[in-house]
Design an enzyme around this catalytic site. Structure first.
Site, PDB file in Angstrom:
ATOM      1  N   GLN A 104       0.847  -1.195   0.000  1.00  0.00           N
ATOM      2  CA  GLN A 104       0.000   0.000   0.000  1.00  0.00           C
ATOM      3  C   GLN A 104       0.886   1.249   0.000  1.00  0.00           C
ATOM      4  O   GLN A 104       1.636   1.504   0.939  1.00  0.00           O
ATOM      5  CB  GLN A 104      -0.960   0.040   1.200  1.00  0.00           C
ATOM      6  CG  GLN A 104      -1.991   1.168   0.973  1.00  0.00           C
ATOM      7  CD  GLN A 104      -2.944   1.390   2.127  1.00  0.00           C
ATOM      8  OE1 GLN A 104      -2.505   1.534   3.260  1.00  0.00           O
ATOM      9  NE2 GLN A 104      -4.233   1.448   1.835  1.00  0.00           N
ATOM     10  N   HIS A 183      -2.984   4.411  -1.907  1.00  0.00           N
ATOM     11  CA  HIS A 183      -3.854   4.808  -0.778  1.00  0.00           C
ATOM     12  C   HIS A 183      -4.416   6.201  -1.079  1.00  0.00           C
ATOM     13  O   HIS A 183      -3.741   7.207  -0.884  1.00  0.00           O
ATOM     14  CB  HIS A 183      -3.027   4.819   0.501  1.00  0.00           C
ATOM     15  CG  HIS A 183      -3.827   4.892   1.772  1.00  0.00           C
ATOM     16  ND1 HIS A 183      -5.175   5.173   1.808  1.00  0.00           N
ATOM     17  CD2 HIS A 183      -3.448   4.704   3.068  1.00  0.00           C
ATOM     18  CE1 HIS A 183      -5.590   5.170   3.072  1.00  0.00           C
ATOM     19  NE2 HIS A 183      -4.565   4.882   3.853  1.00  0.00           N
ATOM     20  N   HIS A 186      -9.064   7.923   3.418  1.00  0.00           N
ATOM     21  CA  HIS A 186      -8.829   8.254   4.823  1.00  0.00           C
ATOM     22  C   HIS A 186      -8.212   9.619   5.084  1.00  0.00           C
ATOM     23  O   HIS A 186      -7.508   9.804   6.083  1.00  0.00           O
ATOM     24  CB  HIS A 186      -7.980   7.157   5.493  1.00  0.00           C
ATOM     25  CG  HIS A 186      -8.671   5.825   5.469  1.00  0.00           C
ATOM     26  ND1 HIS A 186      -8.056   4.651   5.823  1.00  0.00           N
ATOM     27  CD2 HIS A 186      -9.937   5.479   5.123  1.00  0.00           C
ATOM     28  CE1 HIS A 186      -8.913   3.643   5.695  1.00  0.00           C
ATOM     29  NE2 HIS A 186     -10.061   4.135   5.263  1.00  0.00           N
ATOM     30  N   TYR A 188      -5.820  11.271   3.677  1.00  0.00           N
ATOM     31  CA  TYR A 188      -4.393  11.503   3.442  1.00  0.00           C
ATOM     32  C   TYR A 188      -4.203  12.324   2.154  1.00  0.00           C
ATOM     33  O   TYR A 188      -5.165  12.824   1.580  1.00  0.00           O
ATOM     34  CB  TYR A 188      -3.636  10.163   3.423  1.00  0.00           C
ATOM     35  CG  TYR A 188      -3.685   9.493   4.790  1.00  0.00           C
ATOM     36  CD1 TYR A 188      -3.058  10.096   5.896  1.00  0.00           C
ATOM     37  CD2 TYR A 188      -4.383   8.315   4.997  1.00  0.00           C
ATOM     38  CE1 TYR A 188      -3.114   9.513   7.160  1.00  0.00           C
ATOM     39  CE2 TYR A 188      -4.447   7.725   6.263  1.00  0.00           C
ATOM     40  CZ  TYR A 188      -3.809   8.333   7.339  1.00  0.00           C
ATOM     41  OH  TYR A 188      -3.874   7.771   8.586  1.00  0.00           O
ATOM     42  N   ARG A 235      -7.267   2.419  -3.281  1.00  0.00           N
ATOM     43  CA  ARG A 235      -8.237   2.416  -2.183  1.00  0.00           C
ATOM     44  C   ARG A 235      -8.834   3.795  -2.018  1.00  0.00           C
ATOM     45  O   ARG A 235      -8.103   4.792  -1.935  1.00  0.00           O
ATOM     46  CB  ARG A 235      -7.551   1.992  -0.880  1.00  0.00           C
ATOM     47  CG  ARG A 235      -8.558   1.694   0.222  1.00  0.00           C
ATOM     48  CD  ARG A 235      -7.915   1.127   1.471  1.00  0.00           C
ATOM     49  NE  ARG A 235      -8.809   0.151   2.089  1.00  0.00           N
ATOM     50  CZ  ARG A 235      -8.943  -0.027   3.400  1.00  0.00           C
ATOM     51  NH1 ARG A 235      -8.226   0.677   4.250  1.00  0.00           N
ATOM     52  NH2 ARG A 235      -9.788  -0.924   3.872  1.00  0.00           N
ATOM     53  N   GLY A 324      -9.927  -6.145   8.764  1.00  0.00           N
ATOM     54  CA  GLY A 324      -8.832  -5.470   9.441  1.00  0.00           C
ATOM     55  C   GLY A 324      -8.609  -6.011  10.841  1.00  0.00           C
ATOM     56  O   GLY A 324      -7.758  -6.878  11.067  1.00  0.00           O
TER      57      GLY A 324
HETATM   58  C1  FNR Z   1      -6.399   0.669   9.822  1.00  0.00           C
HETATM   59  N1  FNR Z   1      -6.857   0.974   8.539  1.00  0.00           N
HETATM   60  C2  FNR Z   1      -5.937   1.339   7.561  1.00  0.00           C
HETATM   61  N2  FNR Z   1      -6.362   1.578   6.288  1.00  0.00           N
HETATM   62  C3  FNR Z   1      -5.480   1.847   5.290  1.00  0.00           C
HETATM   63  O1  FNR Z   1      -5.900   2.045   4.155  1.00  0.00           O
HETATM   64  N3  FNR Z   1      -4.129   1.883   5.558  1.00  0.00           N
HETATM   65  C4  FNR Z   1      -3.614   1.662   6.798  1.00  0.00           C
HETATM   66  O2  FNR Z   1      -2.391   1.695   6.984  1.00  0.00           O
HETATM   67  C5  FNR Z   1      -4.549   1.408   7.853  1.00  0.00           C
HETATM   68  N4  FNR Z   1      -4.126   1.192   9.142  1.00  0.00           N
HETATM   69  C6  FNR Z   1      -5.011   0.785  10.114  1.00  0.00           C
HETATM   70  C7  FNR Z   1      -4.534   0.422  11.385  1.00  0.00           C
HETATM   71  C8  FNR Z   1      -5.397  -0.056  12.356  1.00  0.00           C
HETATM   72  C9  FNR Z   1      -4.864  -0.490  13.678  1.00  0.00           C
HETATM   73  C10 FNR Z   1      -6.791  -0.162  12.060  1.00  0.00           C
HETATM   74  C11 FNR Z   1      -7.765  -0.715  13.078  1.00  0.00           C
HETATM   75  C12 FNR Z   1      -7.270   0.214  10.813  1.00  0.00           C
HETATM   76  C13 FNR Z   1      -8.252   0.706   8.171  1.00  0.00           C
HETATM   77  C14 FNR Z   1      -8.446  -0.788   7.844  1.00  0.00           C
HETATM   78  O3  FNR Z   1      -7.793  -1.141   6.639  1.00  0.00           O
HETATM   79  C15 FNR Z   1      -9.934  -1.168   7.718  1.00  0.00           C
HETATM   80  O4  FNR Z   1     -10.532  -0.404   6.687  1.00  0.00           O
HETATM   81  C16 FNR Z   1     -10.671  -0.955   9.022  1.00  0.00           C
HETATM   82  O5  FNR Z   1      -9.987  -1.587  10.089  1.00  0.00           O
HETATM   83  C17 FNR Z   1     -12.104  -1.476   8.974  1.00  0.00           C
HETATM   84  O6  FNR Z   1     -12.121  -2.874   8.825  1.00  0.00           O
HETATM   85  P1  FNR Z   1     -12.476  -3.846  10.076  1.00  0.00           P
HETATM   86  O7  FNR Z   1     -11.414  -3.682  11.113  1.00  0.00           O
HETATM   87  O8  FNR Z   1     -13.827  -3.427  10.577  1.00  0.00           O
HETATM   88  O9  FNR Z   1     -12.486  -5.226   9.450  1.00  0.00           O
END
Ligand code: FNR
Length: 367
Positions: A104, A183, A186, A188, A235, A324
């Protein structure tokens, strides 16, 4: 739309030249455990990813494309030879288990702090900004701090940003990754350009929808050119608030991007849904519009369960689901979902930073 009432998470999925063994994807997860100095991927990270190799596809944690692209302490980069060598050990460990892994590619933009580079973070515009990030505190431990007001990127700096993504994509290929995922979600850098509020530019990278999408699509084209469309994913998180950014025109932008991305025949579009982070549940109509705009493969993430994933798969609205937090706590998640086994609970206290505790010590299922 292709309805298939028998489709399950445990059937293969073909993405260009590559076939995933199943449709349970490990979502990108920042864990802040790279080696310092140098933000180098290490043996502990290789063990963590290797443990999760039963995923149909692993997507790496966000990996900075340049020193400027870093926003949190101890996150890995993919811009130095040492970092590429570190990633090569990880992709090798994952491939030895028969699995696949995407890198990513990440530039945080304004979600950063001057302590990383000695310079102000950059963004589309220099607007007021209220958010926090994590830096190394005086005692070396992770410390939350306010992000400063960023500096607007000059027009003549933009080709350099695109070039950093291009180099990162080549590095990802050279490090043995199977795909590069851009990416653009979110809040960024790329979404700071996409969103109407954070982008106040008056040049060709600001203003209308197409102008605000220009940087993201230039990056996408550069990464495709550096590798191949069949090896590229992107993404997006069009709906919801992340890192202090919520785009009032996000729904419209999401559809515009989905169409532009679909036209380029990339490996997959990765949709990050907002409800896990306090946002609304994505509505069915919007899913259908996204699907119509992007006929190629869609991977979606955010509060998924096996049941939700299966029903969206069978409705033809997604092609795979990324998990995640469940993957943090369950290295053998595909098996647990398939056999309806109980899940280990994730410990939030060890999500970011630290060593093997809460990282490589979650047990696989044993009866
Ligand atoms: C994330 N998420 C995330 N997304 C992304 O695009 N790059 C990243 O580096 C991260 N880092 C990250 C760290 C931690 C600790 C969490 C909990 C989440 C978001 C992640 O990819 C995902 O979209 C969310 O966690 C929602 O999915 P779940 O956890 O409900 O299955």
């Amino acid at each position: 739309m292709n309805h298939d009432h028998h489709l399950s998470l445990f059937e293969p999925l073909t993405l260009g030249p590559i076939t995933l063994a199943n449709r349970v994807v490990m979502a990108p997860l920042t864990r802040m455990r790279a080696d310092r100095p140098g933000d180098v991927p290490n043996a502990l990270m290789a063990e963590y990813y290797r443990q999760r190799a039963s995923a149909g596809l692993i997507i790496s944690e966000g990996t900075q494309i340049s020193p400027q692209g870093k926003g949190y302490m101890d996150t890995p980069g993919i811009h130095t030879d040492e970092q590429v060598a570190g990633w090569r050990r990880i992709t090798g460990a994952v491939h030895a288990e028969g699995a696949l892994i995407a890198a990513q590619l990440w530039h945080v933009g304004r979600v950063s702090h001057e302590s990383f580079t000695g310079e102000l973070p950059v963004s589309a515009s220099a607007g007021p900004y209220r958010n926090r990030t994590t830096v190394r505190g005086a005692d070396g431990s992770p410390t939350r701090v306010d992000c400063p007001i960023p500096r607007a990127l000059r027009l003549d700096e933009i080709p350099g940003i695109v070039g950093d993504y291009r180099r990162a994509a080549r590095n990802a290929r050279d490090a043995g990754f199977d795909f590069a995922e851009i990416h653009a979600a979110h809040g960024y850098l790329l979404q700071q350009f996409l969103a109407a509020d954070s982008n106040q530019r008056t040049d060709e990278y600001g203003g209308n929808l197409a102008n605000r999408a220009r940087l993201t699509l230039e990056v996408l084209d550069a990464v495709i050119e550096a590798w191949d469309a069949s090896r590229v994913a992107i993404r997006i998180s069009p709906i919801g608030a992340f890192n202090g950014l919520e785009d009032p025109e996000g729904a419209e932008m999401g559809l515009y991007l989905a169409e532009e991305i679909g036209r380029r025949r990339v490996a997959f579009l990765h949709l990050s849904e907002p409800d896990w982070a306090g946002g609304p549940v994505l509505d069915e109509d919007y899913r259908k519009q996204l699907r119509a705009a992007h006929p190629g493969p869609i991977v979606a993430a955010g509060n998924y369960t096996a049941e939700k994933a299966t029903s969206l798969l069978q409705a033809g609205l997604i092609d795979a689901a990324a998990f995640g937090r469940a993957f943090i706590a369950n290295p053998d998640l595909p098996r647990r979902l398939r056999e309806s086994l109980p899940l280990n609970a994730p410990d939030q206290a060890t999500f970011y930073g630290g060593g093997s505790a809460g990282y490589t010590d979650y047990p696989a299922w044993s009866a």
